[in-house]
Design a protein around this motif. Structure first.
Motif, PDB file in Angstrom:
ATOM      1  N   VAL A  71       0.834  -1.197   0.000  1.00  0.00           N
ATOM      2  CA  VAL A  71       0.000   0.000   0.000  1.00  0.00           C
ATOM      3  C   VAL A  71       0.871   1.251   0.000  1.00  0.00           C
ATOM      4  N   SER A  72       0.629   2.116  -0.953  1.00  0.00           N
ATOM      5  CA  SER A  72       1.286   3.421  -0.991  1.00  0.00           C
ATOM      6  C   SER A  72       0.244   4.442  -1.438  1.00  0.00           C
ATOM      7  N   PHE A  73       0.470   5.685  -1.080  1.00  0.00           N
ATOM      8  CA  PHE A  73      -0.491   6.719  -1.427  1.00  0.00           C
ATOM      9  C   PHE A  73       0.083   7.650  -2.477  1.00  0.00           C
ATOM     10  N   ASP A  74      -0.557   7.696  -3.631  1.00  0.00           N
ATOM     11  CA  ASP A  74      -0.158   8.588  -4.715  1.00  0.00           C
ATOM     12  C   ASP A  74      -1.148   9.753  -4.756  1.00  0.00           C
ATOM     13  N   PRO A  75      -0.772  10.911  -4.245  1.00  0.00           N
ATOM     14  CA  PRO A  75      -1.702  12.043  -4.182  1.00  0.00           C
ATOM     15  C   PRO A  75      -2.221  12.422  -5.563  1.00  0.00           C
ATOM     16  N   PRO A  76      -3.478  12.823  -5.648  1.00  0.00           N
ATOM     17  CA  PRO A  76      -4.002  13.265  -6.945  1.00  0.00           C
ATOM     18  C   PRO A  76      -3.254  14.498  -7.426  1.00  0.00           C
ATOM     19  N   THR A  83      -8.359   4.491   1.301  1.00  0.00           N
ATOM     20  CA  THR A  83      -7.066   3.822   1.481  1.00  0.00           C
ATOM     21  C   THR A  83      -6.854   3.512   2.955  1.00  0.00           C
ATOM     22  N   LEU A  84      -7.042   4.531   3.789  1.00  0.00           N
ATOM     23  CA  LEU A  84      -6.813   4.372   5.229  1.00  0.00           C
ATOM     24  C   LEU A  84      -7.840   3.429   5.852  1.00  0.00           C
ATOM     25  N   ALA A  85      -9.114   3.588   5.484  1.00  0.00           N
ATOM     26  CA  ALA A  85     -10.162   2.755   6.066  1.00  0.00           C
ATOM     27  C   ALA A  85      -9.984   1.287   5.684  1.00  0.00           C
ATOM     28  N   SER A  86      -9.596   1.019   4.449  1.00  0.00           N
ATOM     29  CA  SER A  86      -9.413  -0.364   3.992  1.00  0.00           C
ATOM     30  C   SER A  86      -8.222  -1.014   4.687  1.00  0.00           C
ATOM     31  N   LEU A  87      -7.137  -0.255   4.861  1.00  0.00           N
ATOM     32  CA  LEU A  87      -5.970  -0.807   5.543  1.00  0.00           C
ATOM     33  C   LEU A  87      -6.267  -1.038   7.030  1.00  0.00           C
ATOM     34  N   ALA A  88      -7.053  -0.149   7.634  1.00  0.00           N
ATOM     35  CA  ALA A  88      -7.459  -0.344   9.031  1.00  0.00           C
ATOM     36  C   ALA A  88      -8.311  -1.596   9.157  1.00  0.00           C
ATOM     37  N   GLU A  89      -9.180  -1.837   8.191  1.00  0.00           N
ATOM     38  CA  GLU A  89     -10.012  -3.045   8.199  1.00  0.00           C
ATOM     39  C   GLU A  89      -9.148  -4.296   8.100  1.00  0.00           C
ATOM     40  N   ALA A  90      -8.134  -4.242   7.234  1.00  0.00           N
ATOM     41  CA  ALA A  90      -7.226  -5.381   7.091  1.00  0.00           C
ATOM     42  C   ALA A  90      -6.497  -5.664   8.409  1.00  0.00           C
ATOM     43  N   ARG A  91      -6.085  -4.611   9.107  1.00  0.00           N
ATOM     44  CA  ARG A  91      -5.394  -4.782  10.394  1.00  0.00           C
ATOM     45  C   ARG A  91      -6.311  -5.402  11.446  1.00  0.00           C
ATOM     46  N   LYS A  92      -7.568  -5.023  11.441  1.00  0.00           N
ATOM     47  CA  LYS A  92      -8.504  -5.577  12.424  1.00  0.00           C
ATOM     48  C   LYS A  92      -8.775  -7.055  12.169  1.00  0.00           C
ATOM     49  N   LEU A  93      -8.765  -7.444  10.903  1.00  0.00           N
ATOM     50  CA  LEU A  93      -8.981  -8.852  10.575  1.00  0.00           C
ATOM     51  C   LEU A  93      -7.774  -9.697  10.936  1.00  0.00           C
ATOM     52  N   GLN A  94      -6.580  -9.093  10.890  1.00  0.00           N
ATOM     53  CA  GLN A  94      -5.346  -9.810  11.223  1.00  0.00           C
ATOM     54  C   GLN A  94      -4.486  -8.928  12.130  1.00  0.00           C
ATOM     55  N   PRO A  95      -4.898  -8.770  13.390  1.00  0.00           N
ATOM     56  CA  PRO A  95      -4.224  -7.827  14.286  1.00  0.00           C
ATOM     57  C   PRO A  95      -2.780  -8.167  14.617  1.00  0.00           C
ATOM     58  N   THR A  96      -2.381  -9.431  14.430  1.00  0.00           N
ATOM     59  CA  THR A  96      -1.008  -9.814  14.770  1.00  0.00           C
ATOM     60  C   THR A  96      -0.098  -9.858  13.547  1.00  0.00           C
ATOM     61  N   ASP A  97      -0.590  -9.464  12.403  1.00  0.00           N
ATOM     62  CA  ASP A  97       0.194  -9.505  11.179  1.00  0.00           C
ATOM     63  C   ASP A  97       1.193  -8.346  11.168  1.00  0.00           C
ATOM     64  N   ALA A  98       2.472  -8.682  11.297  1.00  0.00           N
ATOM     65  CA  ALA A  98       3.512  -7.655  11.376  1.00  0.00           C
ATOM     66  C   ALA A  98       3.632  -6.863  10.083  1.00  0.00           C
ATOM     67  N   GLN A 134       2.991  -1.776   7.067  1.00  0.00           N
ATOM     68  CA  GLN A 134       2.413  -1.021   5.958  1.00  0.00           C
ATOM     69  C   GLN A 134       1.610   0.179   6.471  1.00  0.00           C
ATOM     70  N   TRP A 135       0.906  -0.007   7.577  1.00  0.00           N
ATOM     71  CA  TRP A 135       0.154   1.090   8.193  1.00  0.00           C
ATOM     72  C   TRP A 135       1.103   2.225   8.587  1.00  0.00           C
ATOM     73  N   GLU A 136       2.189   1.872   9.259  1.00  0.00           N
ATOM     74  CA  GLU A 136       3.140   2.877   9.712  1.00  0.00           C
ATOM     75  C   GLU A 136       3.793   3.597   8.537  1.00  0.00           C
ATOM     76  N   GLN A 137       4.137   2.854   7.500  1.00  0.00           N
ATOM     77  CA  GLN A 137       4.758   3.471   6.331  1.00  0.00           C
ATOM     78  C   GLN A 137       3.794   4.419   5.621  1.00  0.00           C
ATOM     79  N   LEU A 138       2.516   4.043   5.578  1.00  0.00           N
ATOM     80  CA  LEU A 138       1.523   4.898   4.940  1.00  0.00           C
ATOM     81  C   LEU A 138       1.409   6.223   5.678  1.00  0.00           C
ATOM     82  N   LEU A 139       1.332   6.162   7.004  1.00  0.00           N
ATOM     83  CA  LEU A 139       1.221   7.396   7.787  1.00  0.00           C
ATOM     84  C   LEU A 139       2.489   8.249   7.658  1.00  0.00           C
ATOM     85  N   LYS A 140       3.628   7.603   7.678  1.00  0.00           N
ATOM     86  CA  LYS A 140       4.879   8.361   7.541  1.00  0.00           C
ATOM     87  C   LYS A 140       4.974   9.051   6.184  1.00  0.00           C
TER      88      LYS A 140
END
Length: 252
Positions: A47-52, A212-227, A232-238
């Motif tokens: 996951v990466s964010f490409d600004p419009p 982008t953020l909501a979908s990645l948050a959903e993925a984290r909730k489904l697999q909370p222990t997935d490193a 990817q969450w941390e890299q997206l925010l950074k």
């Protein structure tokens, strides 16, 4: 043995030799294809964010714009209410009822006041959200009974922490802007039957921040222990200048 029988015998021997070879070849090819598909399916999308528009988000925004008047040195330690949006405080959505994310430091606030106004400063929706007192990232989805965001229109939202003295002009809070765009037919087709992580990667490439953020948050909730998902969450925010809160927990 007559000539006819000799021919039939020769054909039988040839088939006995060729057919097993063909079967082995087909089986090997099928096995190789399955292994290739298994390897491909095991590779997680990134996951990466490409600004419009052109270029990356503008990181020149001062501390006040990121934290509602909070000093930059306090923001850098995660000591302010901070919106999870690009540094220009703007973002796109494709849904009429998007999900908003904010970071709240540990404080005495028991509620957060949320408001949404349109580009004419007309009130669209407001509510109060109860807090647990814990430090971390909370999310709020505009409920279905609220008016849906209209395609092509700009809106401004705000979260304000309510402390014991109630809602005051100096109460800590932050603002952000959101614009709803239409989902084109190609994107709608691509979004069918895919995982939340795949959705996040797809929305990120399209420059659609809120999904982008909501979908990645959903993925984290489904697999909370997935490193990998945590990383990817941390890299997206950074990538949008939110280093100070990238490792903060998701509270809801």
């Amino acid at each position: 043995m007559n000539k006819k029988l000799s021919v039939l015998f020769a054909i039988a021997l040839a088939l006995e030799t060729v057919i097993p070879s063909l079967l082995f070849s087909v089986k090997a090819e099928t096995s190789s294809k399955n292994q290739s598909q298994a390897v491909q399916s095991s590779v997680k999308p990134q996951v990466s964010f490409d600004p419009p528009g052109s270029g990356k988000p503008d990181d020149s925004a001062g501390g006040a714009s990121r934290g509602g008047g909070c000093p930059q040195e306090v923001i850098s330690t995660g000591g302010c209410v901070i919106p999870l949006i690009p540094s220009n405080r703007e973002g796109l959505t494709t849904t009429g009822h998007p999900t908003f994310f904010i970071y709240l430091p540990q404080n005495s606030a028991q509620e957060v006041f949320f408001s949404l106004v349109d580009e004419n400063n007309k009130n669209i929706y407001q509510t109060k959200i109860p807090l647990t007192g814990k430090s971390g990232i909370i999310q709020f989805t505009l409920p279905e009974n609220a008016p849906a965001l209209e395609i092509g229109k700009n809106y401004q939202w705000a979260f304000v922490a309510i402390r014991q003295q109630g809602l005051r002009p100096d109460s800590p809070g932050i603002q952000g802007r959101i614009r709803r765009i239409e989902t084109d037919s190609i994107l709608m087709t691509q979004l069918q039957n895919i995982t939340p992580l795949e959705r996040a990667a797809l929305y990120g490439k399209k420059g659609i921040w809120y999904e982008t953020l909501a979908s990645l948050a959903e993925a984290r909730k489904l697999q909370p222990t997935d490193a990998d998902l945590v990383s990817q969450w941390e890299q997206l925010l950074k990538s949008v200048g939110l280093e100070a809160i990238a490792s903060q927990p998701l509270l809801n």
